[in-house]
Design an enzyme around this catalytic site. Structure first.
Site, PDB file in Angstrom:
ATOM      1  N   LYS A  22       0.835  -1.207   0.000  1.00 57.62           N
ATOM      2  CA  LYS A  22       0.000   0.000   0.000  1.00 57.62           C
ATOM      3  C   LYS A  22       0.867   1.253   0.000  1.00 57.62           C
ATOM      4  O   LYS A  22       0.616   2.193  -0.761  1.00 57.62           O
ATOM      5  CB  LYS A  22      -0.888  -0.024   1.245  1.00 57.62           C
ATOM      6  CG  LYS A  22      -1.469   1.315   1.620  1.00 57.62           C
ATOM      7  CD  LYS A  22      -2.264   1.245   2.896  1.00 57.62           C
ATOM      8  CE  LYS A  22      -1.504   1.568   4.159  1.00 57.62           C
ATOM      9  NZ  LYS A  22      -1.227   2.989   4.382  1.00 57.62           N
ATOM     10  N   ASN A  23       1.897   1.272   0.831  1.00 56.73           N
ATOM     11  CA  ASN A  23       2.695   2.495   0.971  1.00 56.73           C
ATOM     12  C   ASN A  23       3.619   2.753  -0.213  1.00 56.73           C
ATOM     13  O   ASN A  23       4.214   3.821  -0.317  1.00 56.73           O
ATOM     14  CB  ASN A  23       3.510   2.480   2.269  1.00 56.73           C
ATOM     15  CG  ASN A  23       2.637   2.760   3.475  1.00 56.73           C
ATOM     16  OD1 ASN A  23       1.452   3.071   3.336  1.00 56.73           O
ATOM     17  ND2 ASN A  23       3.211   2.648   4.670  1.00 56.73           N
ATOM     18  N   CYS A 121      -3.350  13.575  13.985  1.00 60.23           N
ATOM     19  CA  CYS A 121      -3.482  12.169  13.602  1.00 60.23           C
ATOM     20  C   CYS A 121      -3.301  11.346  14.851  1.00 60.23           C
ATOM     21  O   CYS A 121      -2.672  11.791  15.809  1.00 60.23           O
ATOM     22  CB  CYS A 121      -2.411  11.855  12.565  1.00 60.23           C
ATOM     23  SG  CYS A 121      -2.068  10.141  12.362  1.00 60.23           S
ATOM     24  N   ARG A 126       2.461  14.528  13.514  1.00 59.22           N
ATOM     25  CA  ARG A 126       2.770  14.258  12.107  1.00 59.22           C
ATOM     26  C   ARG A 126       2.623  15.469  11.198  1.00 59.22           C
ATOM     27  O   ARG A 126       1.784  15.500  10.296  1.00 59.22           O
ATOM     28  CB  ARG A 126       1.882  13.132  11.576  1.00 59.22           C
ATOM     29  CG  ARG A 126       2.227  11.798  12.187  1.00 59.22           C
ATOM     30  CD  ARG A 126       1.386  10.715  11.613  1.00 59.22           C
ATOM     31  NE  ARG A 126       2.044  10.022  10.524  1.00 59.22           N
ATOM     32  CZ  ARG A 126       1.501   8.997   9.875  1.00 59.22           C
ATOM     33  NH1 ARG A 126       0.311   8.570  10.190  1.00 59.22           N
ATOM     34  NH2 ARG A 126       2.143   8.412   8.907  1.00 59.22           N
ATOM     35  N   ASP A 311       6.101   0.573  11.630  1.00 59.54           N
ATOM     36  CA  ASP A 311       4.819  -0.042  11.255  1.00 59.54           C
ATOM     37  C   ASP A 311       4.732  -1.514  11.669  1.00 59.54           C
ATOM     38  O   ASP A 311       3.707  -2.153  11.458  1.00 59.54           O
ATOM     39  CB  ASP A 311       4.595   0.082   9.740  1.00 59.54           C
ATOM     40  CG  ASP A 311       4.168   1.494   9.349  1.00 59.54           C
ATOM     41  OD1 ASP A 311       3.892   2.306  10.239  1.00 59.54           O
ATOM     42  OD2 ASP A 311       4.122   1.779   8.133  1.00 59.54           O
ATOM     43  N   ARG A 403      -8.133  -0.220   5.817  1.00 58.07           N
ATOM     44  CA  ARG A 403      -7.311   0.787   5.133  1.00 58.07           C
ATOM     45  C   ARG A 403      -6.061   0.147   4.528  1.00 58.07           C
ATOM     46  O   ARG A 403      -5.564   0.631   3.515  1.00 58.07           O
ATOM     47  CB  ARG A 403      -6.877   1.876   6.120  1.00 58.07           C
ATOM     48  CG  ARG A 403      -7.998   2.798   6.541  1.00 58.07           C
ATOM     49  CD  ARG A 403      -7.447   3.925   7.356  1.00 58.07           C
ATOM     50  NE  ARG A 403      -6.244   4.428   6.727  1.00 58.07           N
ATOM     51  CZ  ARG A 403      -5.263   5.072   7.342  1.00 58.07           C
ATOM     52  NH1 ARG A 403      -5.334   5.305   8.624  1.00 58.07           N
ATOM     53  NH2 ARG A 403      -4.214   5.503   6.679  1.00 58.07           N
TER      54      ARG A 403
HETATM   55  C1  UD1 Z   1       5.256   6.867   6.169  1.00 53.10           C
HETATM   56  C2  UD1 Z   1       4.325   5.690   6.065  1.00 53.10           C
HETATM   57  C3  UD1 Z   1       3.929   5.226   7.473  1.00 53.10           C
HETATM   58  C4  UD1 Z   1       5.181   4.943   8.308  1.00 53.10           C
HETATM   59  C5  UD1 Z   1       6.141   6.133   8.284  1.00 53.10           C
HETATM   60  C6  UD1 Z   1       7.456   5.849   8.958  1.00 53.10           C
HETATM   61  C7  UD1 Z   1       3.184   6.069   3.965  1.00 53.10           C
HETATM   62  C8  UD1 Z   1       1.941   6.430   3.261  1.00 53.10           C
HETATM   63  N1  UD1 Z   1       3.167   6.082   5.311  1.00 53.10           N
HETATM   64  O1  UD1 Z   1       4.533   7.918   6.818  1.00 53.10           O
HETATM   65  O2  UD1 Z   1       3.146   4.046   7.340  1.00 53.10           O
HETATM   66  O3  UD1 Z   1       4.799   4.701   9.648  1.00 53.10           O
HETATM   67  O4  UD1 Z   1       6.417   6.520   6.931  1.00 53.10           O
HETATM   68  O5  UD1 Z   1       8.073   4.763   8.366  1.00 53.10           O
HETATM   69  O6  UD1 Z   1       4.177   5.728   3.348  1.00 53.10           O
HETATM   70  N2  UD1 Z   1       7.738  14.576  10.337  1.00 53.10           N
HETATM   71  C9  UD1 Z   1       7.809  15.929  10.623  1.00 53.10           C
HETATM   72  N3  UD1 Z   1       7.640  16.822   9.589  1.00 53.10           N
HETATM   73  C10 UD1 Z   1       7.419  16.429   8.302  1.00 53.10           C
HETATM   74  C11 UD1 Z   1       7.374  15.048   8.029  1.00 53.10           C
HETATM   75  C12 UD1 Z   1       7.541  14.138   9.068  1.00 53.10           C
HETATM   76  O7  UD1 Z   1       8.016  16.336  11.762  1.00 53.10           O
HETATM   77  O8  UD1 Z   1       7.272  17.284   7.416  1.00 53.10           O
HETATM   78  C13 UD1 Z   1       7.978  13.583  11.443  1.00 53.10           C
HETATM   79  C14 UD1 Z   1       6.750  12.728  11.735  1.00 53.10           C
HETATM   80  O9  UD1 Z   1       5.901  13.354  12.652  1.00 53.10           O
HETATM   81  C15 UD1 Z   1       7.403  11.471  12.296  1.00 53.10           C
HETATM   82  C16 UD1 Z   1       8.693  11.356  11.491  1.00 53.10           C
HETATM   83  O10 UD1 Z   1       8.943  12.646  10.983  1.00 53.10           O
HETATM   84  O11 UD1 Z   1       7.697  11.643  13.652  1.00 53.10           O
HETATM   85  C17 UD1 Z   1       8.679  10.354  10.343  1.00 53.10           C
HETATM   86  O12 UD1 Z   1       7.532  10.581   9.572  1.00 53.10           O
HETATM   87  P1  UD1 Z   1       7.454  10.230   8.025  1.00 53.10           P
HETATM   88  O13 UD1 Z   1       8.576   9.353   7.611  1.00 53.10           O
HETATM   89  O14 UD1 Z   1       7.274  11.502   7.267  1.00 53.10           O
HETATM   90  O15 UD1 Z   1       6.100   9.410   7.968  1.00 53.10           O
HETATM   91  P2  UD1 Z   1       5.069   9.400   6.776  1.00 53.10           P
HETATM   92  O16 UD1 Z   1       5.809   9.633   5.507  1.00 53.10           O
HETATM   93  O17 UD1 Z   1       3.919  10.278   7.096  1.00 53.10           O
END
Ligand code: UD1
Length: 428
Positions: A22-23, A121, A126, A311, A403
């Site tokens: 999915k991701n 969330c 996030r 995850d 989901r």
């Molecule tokens: C993706 C995955 C999710 C997985 C996560 C970490 C998808 C659709 N989702 O989520 O299943 O749990 O990677 O492997 O692929 N952060 C910030 N600012 C930002 C972006 C991120 O502070 O602009 C922080 C987040 O709050 C978190 C960390 O960085 O603490 C990592 O998040 P991130 O890797 O961005 O997660 P997602 O891409 O949302």
């Protein structure tokens, strides 16, 4: 709202087909916005998040054609001949944070984009600040207005060097897609190395993008004027693989995971091996079975790839609840990702949370109970606990599972689990 009822205590044996990731599929779908030609994606899992992304793309003017595969999965043909709308509305983004993945492609293709801020969330705040900061470094003007991100780059994006202060998966994907159509060279330092990022980059290259360093933490992208259509098969879901590996281990079973790839889950395999679970490659995927004796408690810390995936944290915790000895599980990627703990405790688990770590003291057995969870992986950890528990476990709020897990009951029933879904018309 549907419920799942599990009568636990059955040993799982047999085979489970692993769906596409999915991701990986979500950013790949968003990549269709970068070209006016068809992007054909096969091995896309039939799960609710994919349907949400398809709805969002259709709103933007993408023609979405779906063809179901024989048993699991589907092929999507996505054609964004023209982008008719550049707004990702609140109602769609609210349902799924990954909707923010259309921001980079829309901006790169159309010169502007309007995407609702994802907001809070269940697993921490996030934010998307790093996505926005990087896009502004590529020359976009970013404004926040009435809950929307308004991004504009009417004269196009311009390549530059960007260093992410920490690893962000969708952040890397968003900027990677945008940089493909920017003028000149973009260098992304501290880029995410997750297999889903590699899958996206591989597809972008097939579409005509110039990307170096795929699979490393430094991506070099030379912008091109246009991208073309391509056909791409989504890689197998490493988190679904790990989840069903735990299902086999927690029931003392012996299960073959069809289509699973060891190279995508080596950190999970190492942890399972340390806990006494053998994961061995077969010619059809991976076989998971307990080595001898019960599972042993081990310490696990979540980290960006190639570390142990966040995850898989809730599922590993479910396994540790019945291990011999204690386990310490530390979550470093997200704050507030222990919502499954009180629910597992209601089933008899012994878990104490201290800041970002949870101490799990193994108990001889769990007991079924009504439970519910507030996110996808937490929900599935309760299903896993239910498979091992004595008596009946009722998992509420099944839409979280839907989901990201394709026909979870069918896959588990196929291995001998006693699990059933009850459909209800009204939300509780
Ligand atoms: C993706 C995955 C999710 C997985 C996560 C970490 C998808 C659709 N989702 O989520 O299943 O749990 O990677 O492997 O692929 N952060 C910030 N600012 C930002 C972006 C991120 O502070 O602009 C922080 C987040 O709050 C978190 C960390 O960085 O603490 C990592 O998040 P991130 O890797 O961005 O997660 P997602 O891409 O949302």
């Amino acid at each position: 709202m549907d419920r799942i009822v599990i009568r636990g205590g059955r040993r799982l044996t047999g085979a489970i087909p692993i769906s596409g990731a999915k991701n990986a599929a979500l950013p790949l779908m968003a990549a269709c916005l970068l070209t006016d030609q068809p992007l054909v994606l096969s091995n896309v899992p039939a799960v609710a998040d994919i349907a949400s992304m398809a709805n969002l793309l259709a709103e933007l003017g993408v023609d979405v054609a779906r063809q179901d595969a024989a048993d699991y999965g589907q092929t999507l043909t996505l054609t964004a001949r023209e982008v008719k709308d550049i707004t990702a509305p609140y109602d769609l983004v609210r349902k799924m944070r990954a909707s923010v993945l259309v921001l980079g492609p829309l901006l790169a293709r159309c010169g502007h984009a309007r995407v609702s801020l994802p907001g809070g969330c269940a697993i921490g705040t996030r934010p998307v600040d790093q996505h926005l900061k990087a896009l502004s470094e590529l020359g976009a003007t970013i404004r926040l207005d009435s809950g929307y991100i308004e991004a504009a780059a009417p004269a196009g994006l311009v390549g530059t060097t960007i260093t992410f202060p920490f690893v962000t998966v969708t952040g890397t994907e968003n900027i990677l897609m945008a940089a493909c159509l920017a003028r000149g060279e973009t260098v992304l330092h501290n880029a995410a190395r997750e297999p889903e990022v590699v899958d996206l980059a591989t597809c972008l290259v097939a579409m005509g993008a110039q990307i170096d360093g795929i699979g490393s933490d430094t991506l070099r992208i030379i912008g091109v004027d246009r991208l073309r259509g391509a056909a791409h098969e989504v890689l197998p879901d490493r988190i679904e693989t790990g989840t069903y590996a735990v299902a086999a281990a927690i029931t003392g079973g012996d299960v073959e995971l069809l289509g699973a790839r060891a190279d995508l889950i080596s950190s999970v395999m190492d942890s399972l091996a340390a806990a006494g679970v053998a994961v061995t490659p077969t010619n059809r995927g991976l076989r998971v079975a307990l080595k001898n004796g019960p599972v042993q408690g081990i310490d696990v810390m979540t980290e960006p790839f190639p570390g142990f995936p966040t995850d898989m944290q809730a599922q590993m915790m479910a396994l540790m609840t019945i291990a011999g000895g204690a386990a310490m599980i530390t979550e470093t990627v997200f704050e507030n990702r222990f919502m499954h703990v009180p629910e597992l405790c209601r089933m008899g688990a012994n878990i104490n949370v201290h800041g970002a770590s949870a101490i799990v003291r193994g108990v001889p057995g769990l007991k079924g109970a009504p439970v519910m969870a507030t996110d996808l992986r937490a929900s599935v950890s309760l299903v896993l606990a239910g498979l091992a528990a004595s008596g009946e476990t009722v998992v509420n709020r099944v839409y979280h599972l839907d989901r990201g897990y394709e026909r979870i009951e069918a896959k588990l029933v196929g291995c001998g689990a006693d699990i059933e879904r009850f459909r209800e018309r009204r939300d509780d």
